[in-house]
Design an enzyme around this catalytic site. Structure first.
Site, PDB file in Angstrom:
ATOM      1  N   TYR A 159       0.825  -1.223   0.000  1.00  0.00           N
ATOM      2  CA  TYR A 159       0.000   0.000   0.000  1.00  0.00           C
ATOM      3  C   TYR A 159       0.860   1.275   0.000  1.00  0.00           C
ATOM      4  O   TYR A 159       0.729   2.091  -0.925  1.00  0.00           O
ATOM      5  CB  TYR A 159      -1.009  -0.024   1.167  1.00  0.00           C
ATOM      6  CG  TYR A 159      -1.792   1.277   1.260  1.00  0.00           C
ATOM      7  CD1 TYR A 159      -2.796   1.580   0.343  1.00  0.00           C
ATOM      8  CD2 TYR A 159      -1.507   2.215   2.254  1.00  0.00           C
ATOM      9  CE1 TYR A 159      -3.499   2.784   0.407  1.00  0.00           C
ATOM     10  CE2 TYR A 159      -2.207   3.415   2.325  1.00  0.00           C
ATOM     11  CZ  TYR A 159      -3.195   3.699   1.398  1.00  0.00           C
ATOM     12  OH  TYR A 159      -3.877   4.899   1.463  1.00  0.00           O
ATOM     13  N   LYS A 163       1.265   4.061  -3.072  1.00  0.00           N
ATOM     14  CA  LYS A 163       0.907   5.477  -2.919  1.00  0.00           C
ATOM     15  C   LYS A 163       2.118   6.363  -3.227  1.00  0.00           C
ATOM     16  O   LYS A 163       1.983   7.427  -3.838  1.00  0.00           O
ATOM     17  CB  LYS A 163       0.387   5.761  -1.500  1.00  0.00           C
ATOM     18  CG  LYS A 163      -0.921   5.103  -1.137  1.00  0.00           C
ATOM     19  CD  LYS A 163      -2.087   5.480  -2.021  1.00  0.00           C
ATOM     20  CE  LYS A 163      -2.688   6.827  -1.787  1.00  0.00           C
ATOM     21  NZ  LYS A 163      -3.887   7.079  -2.604  1.00  0.00           N
TER      22      LYS A 163
HETATM   23  N1  LIG Z   1      -8.750   6.348   4.983  1.00  0.00           N
HETATM   24  C1  LIG Z   1      -7.638   6.956   5.348  1.00  0.00           C
HETATM   25  O1  LIG Z   1      -7.316   7.077   6.549  1.00  0.00           O
HETATM   26  C2  LIG Z   1      -6.725   7.531   4.300  1.00  0.00           C
HETATM   27  C3  LIG Z   1      -6.995   7.414   2.936  1.00  0.00           C
HETATM   28  N2  LIG Z   1      -6.134   7.984   2.026  1.00  0.00           N
HETATM   29  C4  LIG Z   1      -6.401   7.929   0.585  1.00  0.00           C
HETATM   30  O2  LIG Z   1      -7.674   8.517   0.361  1.00  0.00           O
HETATM   31  C5  LIG Z   1      -8.297   7.918  -0.777  1.00  0.00           C
HETATM   32  C6  LIG Z   1      -9.695   7.505  -0.409  1.00  0.00           C
HETATM   33  O3  LIG Z   1      -9.626   6.562   0.652  1.00  0.00           O
HETATM   34  P1  LIG Z   1     -10.902   6.099   1.463  1.00  0.00           P
HETATM   35  O4  LIG Z   1     -12.024   6.973   1.156  1.00  0.00           O
HETATM   36  O5  LIG Z   1     -10.487   5.889   2.854  1.00  0.00           O
HETATM   37  O6  LIG Z   1     -11.126   4.659   0.827  1.00  0.00           O
HETATM   38  P2  LIG Z   1     -12.457   3.982   0.288  1.00  0.00           P
HETATM   39  O7  LIG Z   1     -12.121   2.561   0.051  1.00  0.00           O
HETATM   40  O8  LIG Z   1     -13.597   4.277   1.187  1.00  0.00           O
HETATM   41  O9  LIG Z   1     -12.711   4.724  -1.079  1.00  0.00           O
HETATM   42  C7  LIG Z   1     -12.035   4.420  -2.249  1.00  0.00           C
HETATM   43  C8  LIG Z   1     -13.032   4.465  -3.389  1.00  0.00           C
HETATM   44  O10 LIG Z   1     -12.323   4.158  -4.580  1.00  0.00           O
HETATM   45  C9  LIG Z   1     -13.109   3.258  -5.321  1.00  0.00           C
HETATM   46  N3  LIG Z   1     -12.274   2.414  -6.167  1.00  0.00           N
HETATM   47  C10 LIG Z   1     -11.451   1.424  -5.770  1.00  0.00           C
HETATM   48  N4  LIG Z   1     -10.901   0.844  -6.839  1.00  0.00           N
HETATM   49  C11 LIG Z   1     -11.386   1.475  -7.934  1.00  0.00           C
HETATM   50  C12 LIG Z   1     -11.202   1.315  -9.308  1.00  0.00           C
HETATM   51  N5  LIG Z   1     -10.413   0.351  -9.797  1.00  0.00           N
HETATM   52  N6  LIG Z   1     -11.833   2.144 -10.135  1.00  0.00           N
HETATM   53  C13 LIG Z   1     -12.672   3.102  -9.669  1.00  0.00           C
HETATM   54  N7  LIG Z   1     -12.899   3.283  -8.363  1.00  0.00           N
HETATM   55  C14 LIG Z   1     -12.261   2.486  -7.511  1.00  0.00           C
HETATM   56  C15 LIG Z   1     -13.849   2.421  -4.312  1.00  0.00           C
HETATM   57  O11 LIG Z   1     -15.008   1.810  -4.877  1.00  0.00           O
HETATM   58  C16 LIG Z   1     -14.157   3.443  -3.243  1.00  0.00           C
HETATM   59  O12 LIG Z   1     -15.412   4.022  -3.445  1.00  0.00           O
HETATM   60  C17 LIG Z   1      -7.405   6.759  -1.186  1.00  0.00           C
HETATM   61  O13 LIG Z   1      -6.662   7.141  -2.321  1.00  0.00           O
HETATM   62  C18 LIG Z   1      -6.500   6.533   0.011  1.00  0.00           C
HETATM   63  O14 LIG Z   1      -5.263   6.036  -0.389  1.00  0.00           O
HETATM   64  C19 LIG Z   1      -5.031   8.674   2.434  1.00  0.00           C
HETATM   65  C20 LIG Z   1      -4.733   8.808   3.741  1.00  0.00           C
HETATM   66  C21 LIG Z   1      -5.549   8.243   4.790  1.00  0.00           C
HETATM   67  C1  LIG Z   2      -4.809  -3.825  16.980  1.00  0.00           C
HETATM   68  C2  LIG Z   2      -3.733  -2.844  16.714  1.00  0.00           C
HETATM   69  C3  LIG Z   2      -2.853  -2.680  17.872  1.00  0.00           C
HETATM   70  C4  LIG Z   2      -4.310  -1.521  16.274  1.00  0.00           C
HETATM   71  C5  LIG Z   2      -4.600  -1.561  14.817  1.00  0.00           C
HETATM   72  C6  LIG Z   2      -4.867  -0.181  14.310  1.00  0.00           C
HETATM   73  C7  LIG Z   2      -4.698  -0.120  12.802  1.00  0.00           C
HETATM   74  C8  LIG Z   2      -5.840  -0.896  12.171  1.00  0.00           C
HETATM   75  C9  LIG Z   2      -4.610   1.308  12.332  1.00  0.00           C
HETATM   76  C10 LIG Z   2      -3.448   2.044  13.010  1.00  0.00           C
HETATM   77  C11 LIG Z   2      -2.981   3.112  12.055  1.00  0.00           C
HETATM   78  C12 LIG Z   2      -3.946   3.061  10.903  1.00  0.00           C
HETATM   79  C13 LIG Z   2      -3.507   3.595   9.539  1.00  0.00           C
HETATM   80  C14 LIG Z   2      -3.060   5.018   9.633  1.00  0.00           C
HETATM   81  O1  LIG Z   2      -4.055   5.826  10.236  1.00  0.00           O
HETATM   82  C15 LIG Z   2      -2.670   5.627   8.325  1.00  0.00           C
HETATM   83  C16 LIG Z   2      -3.394   5.175   7.133  1.00  0.00           C
HETATM   84  C17 LIG Z   2      -3.223   5.905   6.007  1.00  0.00           C
HETATM   85  C18 LIG Z   2      -3.806   5.541   4.784  1.00  0.00           C
HETATM   86  O2  LIG Z   2      -3.482   6.098   3.737  1.00  0.00           O
HETATM   87  C19 LIG Z   2      -4.800   4.435   4.743  1.00  0.00           C
HETATM   88  C20 LIG Z   2      -5.282   4.004   6.099  1.00  0.00           C
HETATM   89  C21 LIG Z   2      -4.148   3.898   7.102  1.00  0.00           C
HETATM   90  C22 LIG Z   2      -3.188   2.846   6.557  1.00  0.00           C
HETATM   91  C23 LIG Z   2      -4.659   3.480   8.504  1.00  0.00           C
HETATM   92  C24 LIG Z   2      -5.206   2.020   8.485  1.00  0.00           C
HETATM   93  C25 LIG Z   2      -5.508   1.467   9.867  1.00  0.00           C
HETATM   94  C26 LIG Z   2      -4.332   1.584  10.832  1.00  0.00           C
HETATM   95  C27 LIG Z   2      -3.210   0.697  10.349  1.00  0.00           C
END
Ligand SMILES: NC(=O)C1=CN([C@@H]2O[C@H](COP(=O)(O)OP(=O)(O)OC[C@H]3O[C@@H](n4cnc5c(N)ncnc54)[C@H](O)[C@@H]3O)[C@@H](O)[C@H]2O)C=CC1
Ligand SMILES: CC(C)CCC[C@@H](C)[C@H]1CC[C@H]2[C@@H]3[C@H](O)CC4=CC(=O)CC[C@]4(C)[C@H]3CC[C@]12C
Length: 369
Positions: A159, A163
């Site tokens: 992952y 990214k």
């Molecule tokens: N959730 C988090 O804590 C963080 C997320 N991100 C980034 O933010 C973005 C969004 O993440 P989330 O909303 O958490 O994830 P999510 O899984 O809820 O949303 C991702 C969306 O992309 C769509 N998707 C996946 N594969 C696809 C494909 N082949 N074609 C078209 N659509 C596709 C999915 O259907 C989904 O709706 C991602 O790029 C992730 O890497 C970055 C930092 C933290």
């Molecule tokens: C049982 C364990 C001790 C606790 C598990 C917690 C984990 C599931 C999460 C801890 C940190 C999270 C990640 C972090 O917040 C940064 C992220 C950035 C992204 O771009 C995608 C999501 C994630 C990797 C997030 C995922 C869950 C954790 C690993």
């Protein structure tokens, strides 16, 4: 909804617009971008909630498509002025293969860039991640760092590797000539761990707590800080970047910005308790209940079980060596780069972010009963 006094001329496309972050970006655009004429929502899976958006003044076009398919991306982007590329495969639990993660996150991003060039879309905002920087494989702390803080960014997990590669492609594409001869302007936003309404991992942890009789057991020392940012503020940052990219291309083009707000610096578990506590869960222990070596052993055992069971079923628990290292390594940001470059200020205070998240969790809880 958009202020009809301003000319509605712009066409935006949001990839991954039905995801956790994507939905917030879509709703924020409809509320905060008065120049929007058409909003295209591109996702592998379209949600039923999209229907309610189609009755407003902005034309909402939903496109079921796959970012790994170059023609589908190019067709969706034809005539768009701005693309916000949030689509991605967020998998740190071993659900998808490394090849699939690479295909979606890297090839998908390549396809978006090439479609910009082909179709003449000039502005590309990419959702990157804090993971592009760290925590690294050596577990070095990143304590309240900024975009210029030196850090040895070395990854092995699919992952963060994907990214990092995708972000590099986006930044390198800044300045490329698109159809019509004008330069492409790109930038990347790096959220830390996003929380808020719709956060699946928070749901999973809540359900785990319920199964354990309303308790969670502390696994990580309270002193380990983990960066978190409210989804509404991350969405707002995307909208602002998209809006300012044209006027401030010279400053913002090819830049990276951490996503930040006023969420407090806490450990992953203590931060979650800000929401889980008011929903009736309790975090047991002021110190980790199990020694770290035992947690590592359990995480390794989970990884082994995942591998052994793979032919039969998908075993993907929250705890694995990678997630343990993530949760157990300090990674927090302290920066004002977004404010300096494009005037970002969080739209939601910490109190509001917290209240909204708690309300969502409580509503989810009562609808489950
Ligand atoms: N959730 C988090 O804590 C963080 C997320 N991100 C980034 O933010 C973005 C969004 O993440 P989330 O909303 O958490 O994830 P999510 O899984 O809820 O949303 C991702 C969306 O992309 C769509 N998707 C996946 N594969 C696809 C494909 N082949 N074609 C078209 N659509 C596709 C999915 O259907 C989904 O709706 C991602 O790029 C992730 O890497 C970055 C930092 C933290
Ligand atoms: C049982 C364990 C001790 C606790 C598990 C917690 C984990 C599931 C999460 C801890 C940190 C999270 C990640 C972090 O917040 C940064 C992220 C950035 C992204 O771009 C995608 C999501 C994630 C990797 C997030 C995922 C869950 C954790 C690993």
């Amino acid at each position: 909804m958009a202020d009809s006094a301003q000319a509605q001329t712009l066409v935006y496309l949001v990839t991954g617009g039905c995801g956790f972050l994507g939905e917030h970006v879509v709703r924020m655009l409809l509320q905060q971008e008065p120049r929007l004429r058409e909003l295209r929502i591109f996702d592998l899976h379209l949600g039923p909630w999209l229907e309610e958006l189609k009755t407003g003044p902005v034309q909402v076009t939903t496109i079921q498509g796959d970012v790994t398919q170059a023609q589908e991306v190019a067709a969706a982007m034809t005539g768009a002025h701005v693309v916000i590329h949030t689509a991605g495969l967020v998998d740190v639990f071993g659900r998808a293969s490394p090849e699939t993660i690479h295909e979606v996150n890297v090839q998908g991003t390549k396809n978006v860039i090439e479609a910009c060039v082909q179709t003449g879309t000039r502005f590309l905002v990419y959702t990157s991640s804090m993971e592009v920087v760290g925590p690294n494989v050596k577990g070095h702390p990143f304590y309240r760092g900024n975009e210029d803080t030196p850090y040895e960014a070395v990854h092995r997990h699919p992952y963060p590797c994907s990214k990092a590669l995708a972000e590099q492609l986006v930044l390198e594409a800044n300045g490329r000539k698109v159809r019509g001869g004008l330069p492409l302007v790109t930038c990347a936003l790096r959220p830390t761990g996003i929380y808020g309404e719709g956060h699946q991992i928070m749901r999973d942890i809540y359900n785990q707590g319920l199964r354990l009789g309303g308790r969670l057991f502390r696994a990580i020392p309270a002193s380990v800080e983990h960066g978190r940012v409210y989804v509404g503020n991350v969405a707002w940052m995307h909208v602002l970047v998209a809006r300012e990219l044209e006027q401030r291309a010279a400053v913002m083009g090819g830049q990276v910005y951490f996503c930040y707000d006023k969420s407090p610096y806490k450990s992953y578990e203590d931060f979650n308790m800000e929401f889980l506590g008011p929903c009736g869960l309790r975090l047991v222990g002021t110190r980790p209940l199990l020694p770290y070596w035992l947690l590592m052993l359990l995480a390794a055992l989970n990884a082994l079980l995942q591998w052994l069971l793979r032919p039969l079923l998908l075993y993907a628990p929250l705890l694995n060596p990678y997630t343990l290292a993530m949760a157990n390594t300090t990674f927090t940001v302290s920066t004002n780069k977004a404010q300096r470059h494009f005037g970002y200020k969080p739209l939601f205070s910490w109190e509001e972010s917290r209240t909204r998240t708690i309300r969502w969790m409580q509503a989810m809880d009562s609808s489950a009963q």
